[in-house]
Design an enzyme around this catalytic site. Sequence first.
Site, PDB file in Angstrom:
ATOM      1  N   THR A  92      -6.115 -52.897  -8.359  1.00 60.94           N
ATOM      2  CA  THR A  92      -7.085 -51.837  -8.049  1.00 60.94           C
ATOM      3  C   THR A  92      -8.238 -52.353  -7.196  1.00 60.94           C
ATOM      4  OG1 THR A  92      -6.601 -50.606 -10.065  1.00 60.94           O
ATOM      5  CG2 THR A  92      -8.790 -50.313  -9.120  1.00 60.94           C
TER       6      THR A  92
ATOM      7  N   ARG B 171       0.153 -41.872  -0.198  1.00 62.72           N
ATOM      8  CA  ARG B 171      -0.432 -40.852  -1.091  1.00 62.72           C
ATOM      9  C   ARG B 171      -0.192 -39.450  -0.541  1.00 62.72           C
ATOM     10  NH1 ARG B 171      -5.822 -44.367  -1.320  1.00 62.72           N
ATOM     11  NH2 ARG B 171      -4.989 -46.063  -2.602  1.00 62.72           N
TER      12      ARG B 171
ATOM     13  N   GLU C 195       0.062 -46.986  -5.585  1.00 63.21           N
ATOM     14  CA  GLU C 195      -0.859 -46.368  -4.608  1.00 63.21           C
ATOM     15  C   GLU C 195      -2.171 -45.944  -5.250  1.00 63.21           C
ATOM     16  OE1 GLU C 195      -0.493 -47.008  -1.801  1.00 63.21           O
ATOM     17  OE2 GLU C 195       1.657 -47.167  -1.474  1.00 63.21           O
TER      18      GLU C 195
END
Length: 642
Positions: A129, A266, A405
């Site tokens: 992340t 995304r 993602e």
Amino acid sequence: MAAQIWGSEKRARRRREISAKIAQMPELHDSKPLPFMTREEKIMESARKLTILTEKMGQIIDPTDPAELYHLNNEVLGLEGNPMALHGVMFIPALSAQASDEQQAKWLPRALRREIIGTYAQTELGHGTNLQNLETTATYDLATQEFVLHTPQITALKWWPGNLGKSSNYAVVVAHMIIKAKNYGPHPFMVQLRDEKTHEPLPGITIGDIGPKMAYNIVDNGFLGFNKYRIPRTNLLMRHTKVEADGTYIKPPHAKINYSAMVHVRAYMLTGQAIMLASALNIATRYSSVRRQGQIDKSQPEVKVLEYQTQQHRLFPSIARAYAFQFAGAETVKLYEHVLKEMKSGNVSLMADLHALTSGLKSVVTYQTGEGIEQARMACGGHGYSMASYISEIYGVAIGGCTYEGENMVMLLQLARYLVKSAALVKSGQSSKLGPLVAYLGVKSEPTSLIDRIPNSGFTEYVKTFQHVSKRQTLKAADMFFGLMEKGEKREIAWNKCSVELNRASRLHTRLFIVEAFVRRVNEIADIRIKEALTDLLHLHVNYELLDIASYALEDGFLSASQLDYIRDQVYLYLGKIRPNAVSLLDSWEFSDIELRSVLGRRDGNVYENLFKWAKSSPLNKTDVLSSVTQYLKPMMEKARL
Ligand SMILES: CCCCCCCCC/C=C/C(=O)SCCNC(=O)CCNC(=O)[C@H](O)C(C)(C)COP(=O)(O)OP(=O)(O)OC[C@H]1O[C@@H](n2cnc3c(N)ncnc32)[C@H](O)[C@@H]1OP(=O)(O)O
Ligand SMILES: Cc1cc2nc3c(=O)[nH]c(=O)nc-3n(C[C@H](O)[C@H](O)[C@H](O)COP(=O)(O)OP(=O)(O)OC[C@H]3O[C@@H](n4cnc5c(N)ncnc54)[C@H](O)[C@@H]3O)c2cc1C
């Protein structure tokens, strides 16, 4: 209806033609059911089909059309992945968006011809992340004009990239760029990993597969370490950022422009999720219209389980979501392509809007897709639990999207940043500056909903209600955040203390967008029969979704208890209306049996014959007495009998 789902008559027809061609090419079919194969066999099988596809693709599809390529992959290679999944989904998009024209001329034709196989290597063992804390470094050596890639410790190993472990020989690698002891943050580099002739890892590279996963096991997600591995300066992807020979750094027009490959996936993954949801529902709904169990009226024969209201309630709202995601996904891809074009010519003004939208959508869509698929599995009773249904595989692959993602909670918080900024504009009387996606935050809401009083308002009263709850939650969460800061809390601490409320706002905002996308699509449709069927589905959608988030509207009395009863009644009304169309609404997606890979959900409906045939072909049934019995269980029983 297929034209609505796939975007045009032509696209729907091309899908059919492609499926028909594949049906005639046995060399492109699974040589046996995938659930009966080991991971190694599946990977081998996928590579076999992939190479045939590379040879014959031009005979089946227009290879320059991404939609046709996507369909071909789904039919032939399936959703468990393939050895070049990341090549198309991230490697080529990353080069296309981030490599300079000169670099593209050098690498893209080779990648497109499949002379080389590439992936996108960003995530590390220790960080996925928080990209600012990735540990892989690319240190510029002025003397040789090279970057030296290095993995300082075990947590810095690249970990997870798809097809990195065994298949790829190149990767776009994200590493912290250091020039003259200054860290410029994560940047993408084109890196050769394996010898092009022998496919052996190059000296200085440690590489391998990370092992089996919940699903997606045809993909060799990998690990990668560098030991002072040198690449030319010109391998930094230089469309937006440049480093000159003397180490001069030229910064990009937007700090996050290097994140474009993530935004690409995304945006595109939403329709992929819709397809997986519709696939699972197609299986479950077909089966539910064959399966007979119990009676509703004791004087009548056993009913198809699809007649039960609970079964309809379990499946139909997800059918509506699958359509809604498909329509919202199509809009998002359009916006993405537009922003990408603008970005290439230096206009980055829409990047923040696109990032906010895709962050929210990927989170809500993947989560609800997972929910819907799991309900589809349970709706098939025991047979849903069998791999013959294939639903468990679809589920495993789909929910990967909650994590890859950008972990869903994290991405909702990215959207929340955008919403809070928008709320600040509203609070400071600058609503006119709000972007189109959040303009409703600046509009004064009525005191109560008119949902049951203007039943023929189209869907306006519903949209207003969604807007009301989304606006209220956004302003409430923002107030909470600003309030904590006013009390002296540090910004980051205040943010964390409000993050559950902030994410609630993000979800509501995203659900509003999905509803609006569905309404926009239905309003555009000219064909009256299609419009009617989709209008019923939309009625179910708005009522079901509103019921699901009703507590937000009850809190301030925007909806009353009697309005809630009205909404509930509408849900039941539309479950009944949709029942006769339910199977068709899913058959309209026109998944072939080859693509669905489900014994339970085949078009012919011969569920029991097919299941028995499938079970008999299980490798365990090749022999009547297994060696596990002769070696262990038989001696145990014999010993016990003595
Ligand atoms: C086809 C289907 C098959 C499907 C087949 C799929 C195959 C699976 C392949 C999977 C591949 C992968 O997973 S590849 C790896 C994917 N990894 C990730 O997605 C990592 C997730 N993490 C991130 O994206 C980032 O780290 C993020 C969480 C956004 C935080 O980034 P930073 O720390 O750099 O930034 P922050 O400080 O939070 O934010 C600073 C500002 O930048 C903005 N910002 C952040 N990202 C931005 C962006 N992309 N575009 C614009 N703006 C952005 C924020 O909104 C903030 O704006 P202000 O508010 O204005 O300041
Ligand atoms: C199937 C699959 C395919 C993948 N393919 C690729 C690929 O091709 N290339 C690649 O580079 N990577 C790939 N990845 C990696 C993927 O992108 C990361 O796993 C993902 O971005 C999540 O990061 P993480 O694993 O570090 O999770 P973490 O960030 O460690 O998440 C753990 C928990 O911490 C929470 N959390 C973390 N940060 C915050 C925060 N700031 N605020 C609140 N909560 C937080 C999360 O919400 C989550 O609940 C893949 C992963 C999967 C599962």
